[in-house]
Motif scaffolding. Structure first.
Motif, PDB file in Angstrom:
ATOM      1  N   PHE A  59      36.887  32.130  22.861  1.00  0.00           N
ATOM      2  CA  PHE A  59      37.938  31.922  23.849  1.00  0.00           C
ATOM      3  C   PHE A  59      38.559  33.268  24.186  1.00  0.00           C
ATOM      4  O   PHE A  59      38.408  34.252  23.442  1.00  0.00           O
ATOM      5  CB  PHE A  59      39.008  30.954  23.335  1.00  0.00           C
ATOM      6  CG  PHE A  59      39.878  31.506  22.233  1.00  0.00           C
ATOM      7  CD1 PHE A  59      41.130  32.057  22.504  1.00  0.00           C
ATOM      8  CD2 PHE A  59      39.453  31.475  20.901  1.00  0.00           C
ATOM      9  CE1 PHE A  59      41.933  32.562  21.493  1.00  0.00           C
ATOM     10  CE2 PHE A  59      40.241  31.973  19.881  1.00  0.00           C
ATOM     11  CZ  PHE A  59      41.490  32.524  20.180  1.00  0.00           C
ATOM     12  N   THR A  60      39.266  33.323  25.312  1.00  0.00           N
ATOM     13  CA  THR A  60      39.934  34.547  25.737  1.00  0.00           C
ATOM     14  C   THR A  60      41.390  34.259  26.067  1.00  0.00           C
ATOM     15  O   THR A  60      41.739  33.149  26.513  1.00  0.00           O
ATOM     16  CB  THR A  60      39.253  35.156  26.974  1.00  0.00           C
ATOM     17  OG1 THR A  60      39.208  34.171  28.005  1.00  0.00           O
ATOM     18  CG2 THR A  60      37.860  35.629  26.648  1.00  0.00           C
ATOM     19  N   VAL A  61      42.221  35.262  25.832  1.00  0.00           N
ATOM     20  CA  VAL A  61      43.610  35.234  26.280  1.00  0.00           C
ATOM     21  C   VAL A  61      43.683  36.139  27.503  1.00  0.00           C
ATOM     22  O   VAL A  61      43.225  37.287  27.471  1.00  0.00           O
ATOM     23  CB  VAL A  61      44.571  35.716  25.175  1.00  0.00           C
ATOM     24  CG1 VAL A  61      46.004  35.754  25.705  1.00  0.00           C
ATOM     25  CG2 VAL A  61      44.468  34.819  23.953  1.00  0.00           C
ATOM     26  N   ILE A  62      44.254  35.620  28.587  1.00  0.00           N
ATOM     27  CA  ILE A  62      44.246  36.322  29.872  1.00  0.00           C
ATOM     28  C   ILE A  62      45.677  36.516  30.355  1.00  0.00           C
ATOM     29  O   ILE A  62      46.487  35.576  30.327  1.00  0.00           O
ATOM     30  CB  ILE A  62      43.432  35.526  30.909  1.00  0.00           C
ATOM     31  CG1 ILE A  62      41.993  35.349  30.410  1.00  0.00           C
ATOM     32  CG2 ILE A  62      43.467  36.193  32.274  1.00  0.00           C
ATOM     33  CD1 ILE A  62      41.157  34.403  31.245  1.00  0.00           C
ATOM     34  N   GLU A  63      45.991  37.719  30.775  1.00  0.00           N
ATOM     35  CA  GLU A  63      47.313  38.000  31.328  1.00  0.00           C
ATOM     36  C   GLU A  63      47.449  37.287  32.671  1.00  0.00           C
ATOM     37  O   GLU A  63      46.603  37.440  33.561  1.00  0.00           O
ATOM     38  CB  GLU A  63      47.501  39.498  31.510  1.00  0.00           C
ATOM     39  CG  GLU A  63      48.911  39.884  31.930  1.00  0.00           C
ATOM     40  CD  GLU A  63      49.076  41.379  32.070  1.00  0.00           C
ATOM     41  OE1 GLU A  63      50.114  41.892  31.608  1.00  0.00           O
ATOM     42  OE2 GLU A  63      48.168  42.029  32.638  1.00  0.00           O
ATOM     43  N   ALA A  64      48.525  36.498  32.816  1.00  0.00           N
ATOM     44  CA  ALA A  64      48.661  35.652  33.997  1.00  0.00           C
ATOM     45  C   ALA A  64      48.840  36.467  35.272  1.00  0.00           C
ATOM     46  O   ALA A  64      48.322  36.095  36.335  1.00  0.00           O
ATOM     47  CB  ALA A  64      49.844  34.703  33.818  1.00  0.00           C
ATOM     48  N   LYS A  65      49.544  37.577  35.201  1.00  0.00           N
ATOM     49  CA  LYS A  65      49.844  38.365  36.401  1.00  0.00           C
ATOM     50  C   LYS A  65      48.617  39.059  36.971  1.00  0.00           C
ATOM     51  O   LYS A  65      48.413  39.104  38.190  1.00  0.00           O
ATOM     52  CB  LYS A  65      50.928  39.391  36.077  1.00  0.00           C
ATOM     53  CG  LYS A  65      51.395  40.192  37.284  1.00  0.00           C
ATOM     54  CD  LYS A  65      52.521  41.130  36.899  1.00  0.00           C
ATOM     55  CE  LYS A  65      53.017  41.920  38.101  1.00  0.00           C
ATOM     56  NZ  LYS A  65      54.127  42.845  37.738  1.00  0.00           N
ATOM     57  N   LYS A  68      43.636  39.598  33.804  1.00  0.00           N
ATOM     58  CA  LYS A  68      42.857  40.496  32.971  1.00  0.00           C
ATOM     59  C   LYS A  68      42.740  39.949  31.558  1.00  0.00           C
ATOM     60  O   LYS A  68      43.711  39.510  30.959  1.00  0.00           O
ATOM     61  CB  LYS A  68      43.527  41.879  32.931  1.00  0.00           C
ATOM     62  CG  LYS A  68      42.844  42.881  32.033  1.00  0.00           C
ATOM     63  CD  LYS A  68      43.626  44.185  31.997  1.00  0.00           C
ATOM     64  CE  LYS A  68      42.992  45.179  31.022  1.00  0.00           C
ATOM     65  NZ  LYS A  68      43.774  46.445  30.966  1.00  0.00           N
ATOM     66  N   ILE A  69      41.515  39.976  31.007  1.00  0.00           N
ATOM     67  CA  ILE A  69      41.306  39.551  29.617  1.00  0.00           C
ATOM     68  C   ILE A  69      41.943  40.578  28.686  1.00  0.00           C
ATOM     69  O   ILE A  69      41.646  41.776  28.764  1.00  0.00           O
ATOM     70  CB  ILE A  69      39.816  39.399  29.302  1.00  0.00           C
ATOM     71  CG1 ILE A  69      39.199  38.265  30.131  1.00  0.00           C
ATOM     72  CG2 ILE A  69      39.595  39.135  27.817  1.00  0.00           C
ATOM     73  CD1 ILE A  69      37.696  38.122  29.976  1.00  0.00           C
ATOM     74  N   VAL A  70      42.838  40.108  27.824  1.00  0.00           N
ATOM     75  CA  VAL A  70      43.533  41.016  26.913  1.00  0.00           C
ATOM     76  C   VAL A  70      43.169  40.749  25.447  1.00  0.00           C
ATOM     77  O   VAL A  70      43.520  41.538  24.561  1.00  0.00           O
ATOM     78  CB  VAL A  70      45.058  40.916  27.084  1.00  0.00           C
ATOM     79  CG1 VAL A  70      45.473  41.428  28.459  1.00  0.00           C
ATOM     80  CG2 VAL A  70      45.549  39.481  26.863  1.00  0.00           C
ATOM     81  N   THR A  94      46.788  34.772  16.580  1.00  0.00           N
ATOM     82  CA  THR A  94      47.958  35.306  15.889  1.00  0.00           C
ATOM     83  C   THR A  94      47.981  36.833  15.913  1.00  0.00           C
ATOM     84  O   THR A  94      49.057  37.447  16.028  1.00  0.00           O
ATOM     85  CB  THR A  94      47.987  34.809  14.438  1.00  0.00           C
ATOM     86  OG1 THR A  94      48.055  33.376  14.434  1.00  0.00           O
ATOM     87  CG2 THR A  94      49.168  35.373  13.673  1.00  0.00           C
ATOM     88  N   SER A  95      46.821  37.466  15.821  1.00  0.00           N
ATOM     89  CA  SER A  95      46.774  38.930  15.749  1.00  0.00           C
ATOM     90  C   SER A  95      47.127  39.605  17.067  1.00  0.00           C
ATOM     91  O   SER A  95      47.365  40.821  17.092  1.00  0.00           O
ATOM     92  CB  SER A  95      45.385  39.385  15.290  1.00  0.00           C
ATOM     93  OG  SER A  95      44.384  38.955  16.194  1.00  0.00           O
ATOM     94  N   PHE A  96      47.159  38.852  18.149  1.00  0.00           N
ATOM     95  CA  PHE A  96      47.564  39.417  19.437  1.00  0.00           C
ATOM     96  C   PHE A  96      49.080  39.313  19.560  1.00  0.00           C
ATOM     97  O   PHE A  96      49.636  38.208  19.508  1.00  0.00           O
ATOM     98  CB  PHE A  96      46.888  38.677  20.587  1.00  0.00           C
ATOM     99  CG  PHE A  96      47.259  39.207  21.947  1.00  0.00           C
ATOM    100  CD1 PHE A  96      46.765  40.427  22.377  1.00  0.00           C
ATOM    101  CD2 PHE A  96      48.120  38.498  22.769  1.00  0.00           C
ATOM    102  CE1 PHE A  96      47.108  40.930  23.634  1.00  0.00           C
ATOM    103  CE2 PHE A  96      48.465  38.993  24.024  1.00  0.00           C
ATOM    104  CZ  PHE A  96      47.962  40.213  24.443  1.00  0.00           C
TER     105      PHE A  96
END
Length: 604
Positions: A59-65, A68-70, A94-96
Motif C-alpha cells: 500500500f502507499t500513503v499519498i499526500e492529498a495536495k 505524491k507518494i510519500v 506508524t513509521s511515517f
C-alpha cells in the motif's frame, strides 16, 4: 433505559426525513481509517477489507495536495475473514511521521483523506461535553428552557418512613439517553468520570460556559461545572442518611418521542415517580427485577462524593465538607444490605440488569482511604478487589444489558496508584489478566476487536481503552498500546462500516446523522458529541422488540451475522446516544489530548 419501545409502530410512519448519507456504492474492497487522524509519534493503522476473496501485496500513503507518494509499505500478514469481509489486512504506517493531509491507496481502492498532526485530539473532550449539557434535566441550557421541574413523588420508601407518593425535590441531573429516565447508577458513574477527567487532565479543558451551561466564563473548567451539575442531583437523591433513591421515572417514558418539557405520563401531571433503594426486588407492573441489596448504587454515590470533595476543597470548602459527609453516609447505606440494586421496569423486559457490586464497594473504599488514610479502608478495598479481579465480560462473548457495570473495575486504578509493593503488583496483575483475555480474541482479526457485540458495545470499547491506558500509566509497560489505539480508531471510523460513532466528530467525517433521539427526530437539533450505542450481534438485533428501520440502509454491504450497525432513527439498539458512555469518552479523549500536551512540554 436505553431504547424507546413504541406502543405500535405507527409513530414511525410520520417520520420526517432528515438529510442522510448516500448509500455507499458497493466496492470489492475498502480502506477504513481513524477519521480524527493520527499523531506524528503515535500508532497509525488503517484496515483494508475485501468483500470478495482477493489479496493485496502493498500500500502507499499519498499526500492529498500533490498526489505524491510519500510512503510505501508491504501489506503484511493476511488476517482473513471478519464480518462482511472475505480478506483483511492491517496497514501499518506508524513509521511515517510527517504532518499533513494524506490518503492511502491499496490495489484499486483509496481511503478518505486524513490528517497526521499533533493536535488531532485537541478540543475533542470539550466537544463531547456539549452532549452532557444537552442532556440536563431541570434547566436545559441548549433549549434555554426548563423541564421536569415537578419531580417527583416517592415509591417503595415506606421502610424509610415515607408514605408512597410523598413529594420530594429531585429536580436536576441528566436524562439517561434519548429517553428522559434518570438513573442514579449511570449518573453517579458519569459524574465520577467527569471528575476524574478534570483531576487527571486539567490542562485540556477550557472555561467557555458558566455553571448554568450558558456562554460566559466563570473561572471553573466546563467539565467541572458539568460534574457539579451531576453532584447537585446526587445530593438530592441522597437527602438524608436513611434515604437514597435509585431512579426517576420508568419505561412508561417510552410511549413515544417528545421534547423533555412535555412529559406527563404517570397520572400526576408533570410529576414523575422516584424509586427508593430498599434492597429488595421491585416492580410496578408485569416485570420484577433481581435486586439483592443496597451496595452497587450507593457505593457509586460514595465514590463520586469522595473524589469531588478533594477537588472542591480548594474552591468551596463548605460544599466539599457537605460532599464528604454525604460520602460517609452513602458508604454506610451501601453496607445496609450487601448486594446489587437493579433498575425498575413496568412494561418492558429491558432493565439495567447489574449483577456485580464488589467493584463498586472497592472504588468507594479506595476513595475513602485516599481521604482518611485509615488502614481499615485500604484493607476493605483489597478484600473487595480480590472478590472480582476481572470484570466478567472480559472473559465472555455475551452479557445481559449492563450486567457488569461499570464496564471496567475503576477501583483497581484508584487503589493501585496509592499502593506499594506486592499489593500494588497484585492489583495491577488483575488489569493485565483481564486485558490478556480480550487480547487473545482481538489479535486474531485485523481490527484487533475483542469487545463483544452486546448492547452498548461502544461503552465497553471506551472502557477497555481506558483500562489499557491505566495499565500503561501504572507500569510504563506499553504492551497493549496497539490494542488501546485500535479501540480508539474503531470509535472514529476504523470499523467495518467506516463511520465514527460520535455525533459530529469529526465535523468533516462520516458520523451519525440519524440517531435515535427526540432532539434530532422532532427538531433536527444536532446532538454534538453524543456517543451512540454501537454495533450489536446480528441475533441480538433480530430479537429486539420494536425495531424497524425507516430508511434505506447505507451500510447494507457491511452488515453481517457477526455485527450490525445502522445510522437509522428506527434502530434504538445501535444508534441511540448514551449519557454515561459519553462521559467515559470524555475521560478517554482528555487522556489522548493530554498525551500530546506532555509531548509538547517535553520539547521545551
Amino acid at each position: 433505559m436505553k431504547g424507546w419501545l413504541f406502543i405500535g409502530m405507527g409513530l414511525l410512519s410520520w417520520y420526517a426525513c432528515t438529510v442522510k448519507k448516500p448509500i455507499e456504492k458497493t466496492q470489492e474492497s475498502v480502506i477504513r481509517i481513524n477519521q480524527l487522524g493520527y499523531t506524528p509519534k503515535g500508532m497509525k493503522i488503517a484496515v483494508w477489507g475485501a468483500l470478495t476473496a482477493h489479496s493485496i501485496s502493498d500500500f502507499t500513503v499519498i499526500e492529498a495536495k500533490t498526489n505524491k507518494i510519500v510512503f510505501k509499505q508491504q501489506a503484511g500478514n493476511e488476517y482473513g475473514t471478519y464480518g462482511p469481509f472475505k480478506q483483511t489486512y492491517r496497514l501499518d504506517f506508524t513509521s511515517f511521521s510527517d504532518t499533513g493531509t494524506y490518503y492511502i491507496k491499496a490495489g484499486n481502492v483509496q481511503s478518505p483523506t486524513f490528517r497526521i498532526a499533533p493536535d488531532v485530539y485537541k478540543g475533542t473532550a470539550d466537544f463531547a461535553l456539549r452532549y452532557m449539557r444537552q442532556q440536563r434535566s431541570g434547566y436545559n441550557p441548549y433549549l434555554k428552557d426548563s423541564c421536569h421541574t415537578h419531580d417527583g413523588f416517592t415509591l417503595y420508601a415506606a421502610t424509610a418512613g415515607l408514605v408512597d407518593s410523598t413529594k420530594i425535590d429531585v429536580v436536576g441531573g441528566w436524562h439517561d439517553a434519548s429517553d428522559y429516565l434518570q438513573y442514579s447508577t449511570t449518573s453517579a458513574n458519569a459524574t465520577y468520570h467527569l471528575l476524574a477527567a478534570y483531576r487527571d487532565f486539567q490542562g485540556v479543558f477550557s472555561d467557555q460556559k458558566n455553571a448554568g451551561g450558558l456562554d460566559g466564563k466563570n473561572g471553573i473548567a466546563d467539565v467541572l461545572d458539568e460534574a457539579k451539575w451531576g453532584l447537585d442531583w446526587l445530593l438530592k437523591m441522597h437527602p438524608a442518611p436513611h434515604l437514597l433513591f435509585n431512579q426517576i421515572a420508568d419505561d412508561r417514558d417510552h410511549a413515544g418521542m417528545r421534547m423533555p418539557a412535555q412529559d406527563s405520563l404517570y397520572g400526576r401531571g408533570h410529576e414523575r415517580p422516584v424509586y427508593f433503594i430498599d434492597g429488595k426486588p421491585q416492580q410496578r407492573g408485569k416485570f420484577l427485577n433481581n435486586t439483592t441489596g443496597t451496595s452497587s448504587t450507593a457505593a457509586k454515590f460514595a465514590s463520586a462524593f469522595n473524589v469531588a470533595s478533594l477537588l472542591f476543597n480548594q474552591i468551596d470548602t463548605s460544599y466539599a465538607n457537605l460532599l464528604r459527609n454525604k460520602a460517609i453516609s452513602a458508604y454506610q447505606f451501601a453496607k445496609i444490605k450487601p448486594g446489587v440494586t437493579q433498575t425498575v421496569s413496568v412494561k418492558s423486559p429491558y432493565i439495567y440488569a447489574e449483577e456485580n457490586w464488589v467493584d463498586d464497594m472497592e472504588l468507594a473504599a479506595a476513595t475513602q482511604w485516599q481521604i482518611t488514610q485509615e488502614p481499615k479502608f485500604q484493607q476493605e478495598a483489597l478484600e473487595y478487589a480480590k472478590q472480582e479481579k476481572i470484570t466478567p465480560w472480559f472473559e465472555k462473548d455475551t452479557a445481559s444489558h449492563y450486567q457488569w457495570y461499570p464496564f471496567i473495575n475503576l477501583g483497581h486504578y484508584e487503589l493501585a496508584k496509592k499502593l506499594t509493593g506486592k499489593d500494588r503488583e497484585e492489583i495491577i496483575s488483575y488489569y493485565q489478566e483481564g486485558i490478556e483475555k480480550v487480547w487473545a480474541r482481538a489479535k486474531k482479526n485485523a481490527f484487533f476487536r475483542g469487545v463483544p457485540f452486546i448492547w452498548c458495545s461502544n461503552n465497553l470499547t471506551v472502557s477497555l481503552a481506558i483500562q489499557c491506558l491505566w495499565y500503561n500509566t501504572l507500569t510504563n509497560d506499553d504492551s497493549y498500546a496497539a490494542l488501546a489505539q485500535a479501540n480508539i480508531d474503531w470509535l472514529f471510523g476504523c470499523n467495518p462500516w467506516g463511520t465514527s460513532m460520535v455525533y459530529g466528530l469529526p465535523s468533516w467525517g462520516d458520523t451519525p446523522k440519524d440517531p435515535h433521539s427526540a432532539f434530532t427526530h422532532l427538531k433536527n437539533f444536532p446532538i454534538d458529541g453524543g456517543l451512540v450505542d454501537g454495533p450489536v450481534y446480528g441475533n441480538i438485533f433480530n430479537g429486539l422488540i420494536g425495531i424497524e428501520l425507516v430508511k434505506s440502509d447505507e451500510y447494507e454491504p457491511f452488515q453481517s451475522d457477526l455485527a450490525v450497525y445502522h445510522d437509522d432513527y428506527g434502530d434504538y439498539s445501535t444508534n441511540e446516544p448514551t449519557m454515561d458512555g459519553t462521559a467515559a469518552l470524555i475521560y478517554l479523549l482528555a487522556a489522548k489530548e493530554n498525551e500530546l500536551l506532555e509531548e509538547a512540554q517535553a520539547k521545551k
